[in-house]
Enzyme design. Sequence first.
Site, PDB file in Angstrom:
ATOM      1  N   CYS A  12       1.614 -45.558 -88.026  1.00  0.00           N
ATOM      2  CA  CYS A  12       1.066 -46.437 -89.054  1.00  0.00           C
ATOM      3  C   CYS A  12      -0.438 -46.545 -88.823  1.00  0.00           C
ATOM      4  CB  CYS A  12       1.714 -47.818 -88.977  1.00  0.00           C
ATOM      5  SG  CYS A  12       1.299 -48.735 -87.465  1.00  0.00           S
ATOM      6  N   HIS A  73      -0.759 -54.310 -80.642  1.00  0.00           N
ATOM      7  CA  HIS A  73       0.110 -55.492 -80.679  1.00  0.00           C
ATOM      8  C   HIS A  73      -0.688 -56.792 -80.584  1.00  0.00           C
ATOM      9  CE1 HIS A  73       3.147 -52.536 -78.834  1.00  0.00           C
ATOM     10  NE2 HIS A  73       3.516 -52.753 -80.074  1.00  0.00           N
ATOM     11  N   CYS A  95      -4.197 -54.504 -84.347  1.00  0.00           N
ATOM     12  CA  CYS A  95      -3.998 -54.143 -85.751  1.00  0.00           C
ATOM     13  C   CYS A  95      -4.545 -55.263 -86.638  1.00  0.00           C
ATOM     14  CB  CYS A  95      -2.511 -53.944 -86.030  1.00  0.00           C
ATOM     15  SG  CYS A  95      -2.137 -53.682 -87.773  1.00  0.00           S
ATOM     16  N   GLU A 125       3.834 -58.386 -79.376  1.00  0.00           N
ATOM     17  CA  GLU A 125       3.137 -58.870 -80.578  1.00  0.00           C
ATOM     18  C   GLU A 125       3.435 -60.341 -80.805  1.00  0.00           C
ATOM     19  OE1 GLU A 125       3.523 -58.563 -85.381  1.00  0.00           O
ATOM     20  OE2 GLU A 125       3.682 -56.659 -84.307  1.00  0.00           O
ATOM     21  N   CYS A 193       3.916 -55.965 -92.388  1.00  0.00           N
ATOM     22  CA  CYS A 193       2.882 -55.058 -92.901  1.00  0.00           C
ATOM     23  C   CYS A 193       3.469 -54.080 -93.919  1.00  0.00           C
ATOM     24  CB  CYS A 193       2.189 -54.311 -91.757  1.00  0.00           C
ATOM     25  SG  CYS A 193       3.082 -52.894 -91.135  1.00  0.00           S
ATOM     26  N   SER A 221      10.351 -49.508 -78.923  1.00  0.00           N
ATOM     27  CA  SER A 221       9.636 -49.720 -80.181  1.00  0.00           C
ATOM     28  C   SER A 221      10.470 -50.571 -81.124  1.00  0.00           C
ATOM     29  CB  SER A 221       9.314 -48.377 -80.845  1.00  0.00           C
ATOM     30  OG  SER A 221       8.864 -48.562 -82.163  1.00  0.00           O
ATOM     31  N   SER A 222       9.965 -51.752 -81.448  1.00  0.00           N
ATOM     32  CA  SER A 222      10.692 -52.668 -82.321  1.00  0.00           C
ATOM     33  C   SER A 222      10.919 -52.065 -83.701  1.00  0.00           C
ATOM     34  CB  SER A 222       9.912 -53.984 -82.446  1.00  0.00           C
ATOM     35  OG  SER A 222      10.497 -54.825 -83.418  1.00  0.00           O
ATOM     36  N   SER A 264       5.118 -45.742 -84.059  1.00  0.00           N
ATOM     37  CA  SER A 264       4.415 -45.341 -82.836  1.00  0.00           C
ATOM     38  C   SER A 264       4.847 -43.963 -82.354  1.00  0.00           C
ATOM     39  CB  SER A 264       4.641 -46.383 -81.735  1.00  0.00           C
ATOM     40  OG  SER A 264       6.023 -46.585 -81.523  1.00  0.00           O
TER      41      SER A 264
END
Length: 642
Positions: A12, A73, A95, A125, A193, A221-222, A264
């Site tokens: 992203c 994050h 971000c 995050e 997002c 990775s969430s 990611s």
Amino acid sequence: MKIIKAKTAGFCFGVDRAVKLTYGLLEQGVRVATLGPLIHNPQCVADLAARGAVTVDTPEQVPDGYEVVVRSHGVPQCVYDALGARGLVVHDATCPFVAKIHRLARRAGEEGKTLLVAGDKNHPEVQGIVGHTRGSVFVFADLEELKVLLTPENTKNGIFVVAQTTFEVKKWQECVEFLKKVYTNPSIFDTICNATWARQHEAECLARQCDLMVVIGGRQSSNTQKLVSVAGRHTKAAAVETAQELDPAWWRGAGTVGVTAGASTPSSIIEEVLSSMSEEIREEELSFEEMIDASLKPVYNGKVVKGIVTGVSPSEIQVDIGTKQTGFVKLEELTNDPSAKAEDLVKKGDELDLIVTKVNDQEGVVYLSKKRLDENKGREAVAAAVESGEILEGFVTEANSGGVVVLVNNVRVFVPRSQATLRHGEDYTALVKTNVRLKMKQCEGRHIVGSIREVLAAENDAKREEFWANVEIGKQYTGVVKSLTNYGAFVDIGGVDGLVHISELSWNRIKHPSEVVSVGDTIDVYVKDIDTENKKVSLGYKKAEDNPWEKFKAEYPIGSVFKAPVVSITKFGAFVRILPGIDGLVHISEISNERVEKVSDVLSVGQEVEVKLTDVDFEKKRISLSMKALLSGSEADGEDAE
């Protein structure tokens, strides 16, 4: 078997920004330490480590001489404080969409409201978000946990509700619907997002078409795990970090396999997985290239394709997109620049990424657009800049009565005329065909607005501070004339407008500054006087070496005889022009040996007369001349005898 790769798979905007920043620092020779793994992808983190980057958990662990990268994050405010206390150089890659939530968290604390965060309480995050509020804060993972938190004690002063940027969309929608039923005016901020929305939506749509979904990404990775969950509701879903984890048994008997990846996941790993899948199904005699071709057919509106330029004309280009249809890209769909020529932009053999805008199967024609695809890619960066305040660069393509249009990352940005120039009344149309720096103010649908003025104002403030810190009388500057008045010219000498009084513009007498300078002229000036209290500067423009009095002093000693024109007549004598800017007086008594009743009876303006320099008062700038002193001795003697 057919393989369909999601268009949104991979990095992203925020992750791509952080990775590029870190690799860029390493290439410059900077010793880099990241606060925690830069991204939730062990392969990328390992590659960074191989290049010299170190991963630390706290600011105290950063080795001396290293510069710190704050990952996308984000981190709590206390971490920023600790970094500052150590005096470390910090590169903040948070971000912009996460930074927006940080601002909301601070605002909740300032307004005394309870902050409710939808997300994973153990995710960095979310921990960063929680660390930016000074008030009450609670984290919930789903609707059931939210209901437990909504007690009178927790909500009596009002609530702010935000979401982790990678929170599952459907769970968020359930929570929002419930909150709107329970509260009349809840402060709910949709902070998932755009990339997350797009990935989850595409994964869900793709899963409905496929017999299997392969999701590529780190186990930590969430957003990758959310994709697995979303896809798994509609079909079988398998998660892998690398190609080595693929199991050929997964797709045996499957007609269609979808492939997506977390935000990611590097593109190199995605390509490796796709290539490996191609090798595994060779028994079906379908190459990877053929699978991709198959996934692109049929061609439909909105489809992203690759095209090879086969022809170029002034109004359009022709492309081969690997189908039976002929592809055309009209000039207005190739670029946003109305003055551009197709032959200057592309040539035969170029490969372009294009988006299908219209399909005409009857005529065997497909119309495509490069401009729209470029705009879609650039819009995410522009939207992020609205949140982060990042200054972007663009090219001014046109001007109209309302302002100018600037092309930024292939996106048309409108800058109102009031925001196009620093000073009111300046010619904003002069910006056309120039590069500018601007701050993004709004990005909502087609309404994209920026400000050049804010950037110029900030730059001017910095210049002004530097000017007042270093200015001194006599210092020379090169400036630009910004405006003219009856009493002088205002010159920009670096964020500060100084006044050159009309008397300082020329050694000659002038009626208006426009006789010497014009708006826009670049001139050399020097500081004559400074008023630091009122922030005013008086400037000089006349150069000492051009001072006519210096030339007069050198070339006209007492007793000099010369001819000069009469420039004005008064009751007491006539003024004679010796040099430009210097006049001498022939007193009425020094005109003739005979008595002169009226000067104009003897002399007239413009008449050349021979005079003798008899006296000079340099302090008062007065020069005495005589015509009588040059009359013959006999005439003078005769007069004396009488």
